[in-house]
Design a protein around this motif. Structure first.
Motif, PDB file in Angstrom:
ATOM      1  N   LYS A 340       0.838  -1.199   0.000  1.00  0.00           N
ATOM      2  CA  LYS A 340       0.000   0.000   0.000  1.00  0.00           C
ATOM      3  C   LYS A 340       0.871   1.245   0.000  1.00  0.00           C
ATOM      4  O   LYS A 340       1.801   1.379   0.804  1.00  0.00           O
ATOM      5  CB  LYS A 340      -0.925   0.036   1.219  1.00  0.00           C
ATOM      6  CG  LYS A 340      -1.874   1.235   1.224  1.00  0.00           C
ATOM      7  CD  LYS A 340      -2.754   1.260   2.466  1.00  0.00           C
ATOM      8  CE  LYS A 340      -1.972   1.694   3.699  1.00  0.00           C
ATOM      9  NZ  LYS A 340      -2.854   1.873   4.881  1.00  0.00           N
ATOM     10  N   LEU A 341       0.564   2.164  -0.916  1.00  0.00           N
ATOM     11  CA  LEU A 341       1.220   3.461  -0.959  1.00  0.00           C
ATOM     12  C   LEU A 341       0.246   4.506  -0.441  1.00  0.00           C
ATOM     13  O   LEU A 341      -0.821   4.713  -1.032  1.00  0.00           O
ATOM     14  CB  LEU A 341       1.642   3.799  -2.397  1.00  0.00           C
ATOM     15  CG  LEU A 341       2.066   5.247  -2.655  1.00  0.00           C
ATOM     16  CD1 LEU A 341       3.354   5.581  -1.902  1.00  0.00           C
ATOM     17  CD2 LEU A 341       2.220   5.502  -4.150  1.00  0.00           C
ATOM     18  N   ARG A 342       0.583   5.178   0.667  1.00  0.00           N
ATOM     19  CA  ARG A 342      -0.243   6.249   1.197  1.00  0.00           C
ATOM     20  C   ARG A 342       0.170   7.553   0.511  1.00  0.00           C
ATOM     21  O   ARG A 342       1.333   7.949   0.575  1.00  0.00           O
ATOM     22  CB  ARG A 342      -0.091   6.359   2.707  1.00  0.00           C
ATOM     23  CG  ARG A 342      -1.158   7.217   3.376  1.00  0.00           C
ATOM     24  CD  ARG A 342      -1.194   6.969   4.861  1.00  0.00           C
ATOM     25  NE  ARG A 342       0.047   7.335   5.515  1.00  0.00           N
ATOM     26  CZ  ARG A 342       0.380   6.991   6.767  1.00  0.00           C
ATOM     27  NH1 ARG A 342      -0.455   6.244   7.472  1.00  0.00           N
ATOM     28  NH2 ARG A 342       1.529   7.378   7.288  1.00  0.00           N
ATOM     29  N   GLU A 350       3.720  -3.129   3.597  1.00  0.00           N
ATOM     30  CA  GLU A 350       3.394  -4.438   3.068  1.00  0.00           C
ATOM     31  C   GLU A 350       2.090  -4.920   3.693  1.00  0.00           C
ATOM     32  O   GLU A 350       1.939  -4.945   4.915  1.00  0.00           O
ATOM     33  CB  GLU A 350       4.499  -5.448   3.349  1.00  0.00           C
ATOM     34  CG  GLU A 350       4.201  -6.816   2.720  1.00  0.00           C
ATOM     35  CD  GLU A 350       5.258  -7.856   3.025  1.00  0.00           C
ATOM     36  OE1 GLU A 350       6.077  -7.612   3.951  1.00  0.00           O
ATOM     37  OE2 GLU A 350       5.274  -8.911   2.366  1.00  0.00           O
ATOM     38  N   LEU A 351       1.119  -5.315   2.860  1.00  0.00           N
ATOM     39  CA  LEU A 351      -0.147  -5.834   3.359  1.00  0.00           C
ATOM     40  C   LEU A 351      -0.142  -7.344   3.452  1.00  0.00           C
ATOM     41  O   LEU A 351      -0.649  -7.911   4.398  1.00  0.00           O
ATOM     42  CB  LEU A 351      -1.301  -5.391   2.446  1.00  0.00           C
ATOM     43  CG  LEU A 351      -1.579  -3.895   2.335  1.00  0.00           C
ATOM     44  CD1 LEU A 351      -2.867  -3.674   1.563  1.00  0.00           C
ATOM     45  CD2 LEU A 351      -1.675  -3.245   3.701  1.00  0.00           C
ATOM     46  N   ALA A 352       0.384  -7.990   2.422  1.00  0.00           N
ATOM     47  CA  ALA A 352       0.357  -9.451   2.392  1.00  0.00           C
ATOM     48  C   ALA A 352       1.434  -9.953   1.453  1.00  0.00           C
ATOM     49  O   ALA A 352       1.823  -9.275   0.506  1.00  0.00           O
ATOM     50  CB  ALA A 352      -1.017  -9.951   1.924  1.00  0.00           C
ATOM     51  N   SER A 353       1.921 -11.153   1.721  1.00  0.00           N
ATOM     52  CA  SER A 353       2.902 -11.766   0.841  1.00  0.00           C
ATOM     53  C   SER A 353       2.240 -12.364  -0.383  1.00  0.00           C
ATOM     54  O   SER A 353       2.911 -12.854  -1.282  1.00  0.00           O
ATOM     55  CB  SER A 353       3.693 -12.841   1.589  1.00  0.00           C
ATOM     56  OG  SER A 353       2.809 -13.846   2.068  1.00  0.00           O
ATOM     57  N   ALA A 354       0.913 -12.344  -0.421  1.00  0.00           N
ATOM     58  CA  ALA A 354       0.159 -12.790  -1.583  1.00  0.00           C
ATOM     59  C   ALA A 354      -0.394 -11.581  -2.324  1.00  0.00           C
ATOM     60  O   ALA A 354      -0.502 -10.486  -1.775  1.00  0.00           O
ATOM     61  CB  ALA A 354      -0.985 -13.714  -1.158  1.00  0.00           C
ATOM     62  N   LEU A 355      -0.743 -11.795  -3.583  1.00  0.00           N
ATOM     63  CA  LEU A 355      -1.290 -10.734  -4.413  1.00  0.00           C
ATOM     64  C   LEU A 355      -2.788 -10.618  -4.188  1.00  0.00           C
ATOM     65  O   LEU A 355      -3.532 -11.590  -4.356  1.00  0.00           O
ATOM     66  CB  LEU A 355      -1.011 -11.045  -5.886  1.00  0.00           C
ATOM     67  CG  LEU A 355      -1.652 -10.113  -6.929  1.00  0.00           C
ATOM     68  CD1 LEU A 355      -1.114  -8.703  -6.781  1.00  0.00           C
ATOM     69  CD2 LEU A 355      -1.399 -10.642  -8.327  1.00  0.00           C
ATOM     70  N   TYR A 356      -3.249  -9.429  -3.802  1.00  0.00           N
ATOM     71  CA  TYR A 356      -4.671  -9.198  -3.563  1.00  0.00           C
ATOM     72  C   TYR A 356      -5.371  -8.972  -4.896  1.00  0.00           C
ATOM     73  O   TYR A 356      -5.084  -8.035  -5.636  1.00  0.00           O
ATOM     74  CB  TYR A 356      -4.854  -7.989  -2.649  1.00  0.00           C
ATOM     75  CG  TYR A 356      -6.292  -7.597  -2.386  1.00  0.00           C
ATOM     76  CD1 TYR A 356      -7.133  -8.459  -1.702  1.00  0.00           C
ATOM     77  CD2 TYR A 356      -6.787  -6.382  -2.815  1.00  0.00           C
ATOM     78  CE1 TYR A 356      -8.467  -8.101  -1.450  1.00  0.00           C
ATOM     79  CE2 TYR A 356      -8.103  -6.008  -2.562  1.00  0.00           C
ATOM     80  CZ  TYR A 356      -8.935  -6.874  -1.882  1.00  0.00           C
ATOM     81  OH  TYR A 356     -10.239  -6.525  -1.635  1.00  0.00           O
ATOM     82  N   LEU A 357      -6.347  -9.840  -5.223  1.00  0.00           N
ATOM     83  CA  LEU A 357      -7.096  -9.727  -6.470  1.00  0.00           C
ATOM     84  C   LEU A 357      -8.357  -8.893  -6.312  1.00  0.00           C
ATOM     85  O   LEU A 357      -8.857  -8.332  -7.285  1.00  0.00           O
ATOM     86  CB  LEU A 357      -7.462 -11.110  -7.001  1.00  0.00           C
ATOM     87  CG  LEU A 357      -6.304 -12.015  -7.436  1.00  0.00           C
ATOM     88  CD1 LEU A 357      -6.862 -13.345  -7.961  1.00  0.00           C
ATOM     89  CD2 LEU A 357      -5.444 -11.347  -8.482  1.00  0.00           C
TER      90      LEU A 357
END
Length: 362
Positions: A340-342, A350-357
Motif C-alpha cells: 500500500k502506498l499512502r 506491506e499488506l500481504a505476501s500474496a497478491l490481492y485480487l
C-alpha cells in the motif's frame, strides 16, 4: 470480526508482522470473499486463496494458471496445463468457463472485465492460411446473460484485436489493434491502434489523435491518457484526452531524470485523479544497472502533478484505489505480494505476501 480477519491474513499470508492499520484492505460493501493469489517462485504453481470476510474461513486452490480476474461470483483464468479458460469458485470447485472458452481452432483468448466485475468482453483469435489472424469479439454479463458477438475483425497480417477497457459513460468498449507477440518486449503494456466500439449499434471509431504511437495509456470513464516519449520534457509527457475528442491537455513529466518508462495508469472512477508508475530500466551500454520505479499522482482537473514516492526497486504494477483515493495498492516484480502506498506522505506498507485480487460480493 474485522480484527479476526486481519489477524488471519497477517498470519497466513504476510511474511512480517503488520499493524491493523497496515493490513486494512478495501472495505467490503456486503458479505463475501477476499481473494488472493499466492505464487511459488520455485515452480509454475499458483495458489488461489479465498477468505470469508465474515467468518474467516479460508479455502485454497492450487493450479498452473495466469490472467486471474474476478468476474461475478468467481475467478476466471487461463489454465496453462489444460490450455483452457477456467472458472474457480470460493468453494474450491473448478470447471471450464461456461461461455468464455478456447476451441480447437482458437489460438488465443483475451478478456477484460468491467470495474464492477459484472460484465466481460472477450476475443477469440484464429490463425488462418498464410498466418493471418481473425478475431471475434463478444460481450456478456458475468452469468452469460445477454451474451452476443459484437465485432468480427480480419484477416490481418500479424495483428489481432484485443479488449482493453469499458467506458460506461459512452457505452463503448475500448479495443486495440495489437501487433501479435510484441508485448514481452516492454516493461509495461503499450498500445497502438486504439479504437472504440459502440456496444449498441456496433459503430467503430478511432480514439482522438490515434496514430502510430506505441506507448503506455490509461483509461477512465470519459478520459484517455497517453504517455508518449518527449525530448522537451526530458522523458515522457502525459496527454489527457476527452474520449469524445472534444478536449486535449498536456502535462510534462514529473518523474526524476532517467525515469523514462511509464505505465500502469490507474484512473479514479470520477476521472478526477490518475496514479501512474514511471520506471528507470537498465539499458545496455549505460551506467544504470538496476530497475527502479516511482509513483506520480496527476490531478486531471487542475493538471497538477506530484511525485508521491521515493524510488523503489523493481517494476511496480498498480492494483486498486483504497481509503477514498487516499492510497493505492500495488505489487512489485522483485518483492512479491501486496503493498500500500499512502499518498499523503509516500509511506509504503506491506499488506500481504500474496497478491490481492479483490473481493467477491455475496
Amino acid at each position: 470480526m474485522k480484527l479476526a480477519i486481519l489477524w488471519l491474513i497477517a498470519c497466513m499470508l504476510v511474511s512480517t508482522p503488520l499493524s491493523a492499520q497496515d493490513t486494512a484492505l478495501p472495505q467490503a460493501e456486503q458479505p463475501g470473499w477476499d481473494v488472493f493469489l499466492r505464487m511459488d517462485e520455485d515452480d509454475a504453481a499458483t495458489e488461489l486463496v479465498f477468505i470469508n470476510i465474515l467468518t474467516g474461513e479460508m479455502n485454497s486452490i492450487s493450479t498452473a494458471g495466469e490472467r486471474f480476474t474476478l468476474l461475478g461470483n468467481g475467478v476466471i483464468y487461463y489454465d496453462l496445463d489444460e490450455d483452457q479458460v477456467k472458472q474457480a469458485a470460493p468453494d474450491t470447485s473448478i470447471r471450464d468457463h461456461p461461455f468464455v472458452s478456447k476451441s480447437a481452432d482458437t489460438e488465443r483468448v483475451d478478456w477484460v472485465v468491467f470495474r464492477d466485475g459484472q460484465t466481460i468482453a472477450w476475443t477469440a483469435t484464429r490463425r488462418g492460411d498464410g498466418g493471418t489472424l481473425s478475431t471475434s469479439t463478444y460481450v456478456s454479463d458475468w452469468d452469460g446473460a445477454g451474451s452476443r458477438e459484437v465485432l468480427v475483425d480480419g484477416p490481418r497480417d500479424g495483428v489481432r484485436v484485443v479488449p482493453v477497457a469499458f467506458s460506461a459513460a459512452t457505452n463503448e468498449l475500448i479495443m486495440e489493434a495489437h501487433p501479435d507477440g510484441i508485448s514481452d518486449l516492454f516493461s509495461y503494456a503499450q498500445y497502438a491502434g486504439l479504437f472504440a466500439l459502440e456496444l449498441v449499434d456496433g459503430a467503430v471509431r478511432q480514439l482522438p489523435d490515434e496514430s502510430g504511437c506505441f506507448c503506455a495509456a490509461g483509461f477512465g470513464e470519459r478520459v484517455l491518457l497517453r504517455f508518449p516519449p518527449s525530448a522537451r520534457a526530458g522523458g515522457v509527457e502525459v496527454e489527457v484526452y476527452s474520449l469524445d475528442g472534444s478536449q486535449k491537455m498536456v502535462m510534462e513529466s514529473a518523474a526524476p531524470a532517467g525515469f523514462t518508462s511509464p505505465g500502469e495508469a490507474l484512473v479514479s472512477a470520477d476521472d478526477n485523479l490518475a496514479l501512474y508508475v514511471v520506471s528507470q530500466v537498465p539499458v545496455q551500454g549505460t551506467a544504470t544497472d538496476e530497475t527502479r520505479s516511482v509513483f506520480v499522482l496527476a490531478d486531471l482537473q487542475t493538471l497538477e502533478q506530484s511525485l508521491v514516492s521515493h524510488p523503489i526497486a523493481g517494476l511496480a504494477r498498480t492494483l486498486t484505489w483504497t481509503e477514498d483515493h487516499g492510497a493505492v495498492l500495488f505489487t512489485n516484480d522483485q518483492q512479491l505480494g501486496t503493498w500500500k502506498l499512502r499518498l499523503s506522505d509516500g509511506k509504503i506498507s506491506e499488506l500481504a505476501s500474496a497478491l490481492y485480487l479483490g473481493s467477491l460480493k455475496g
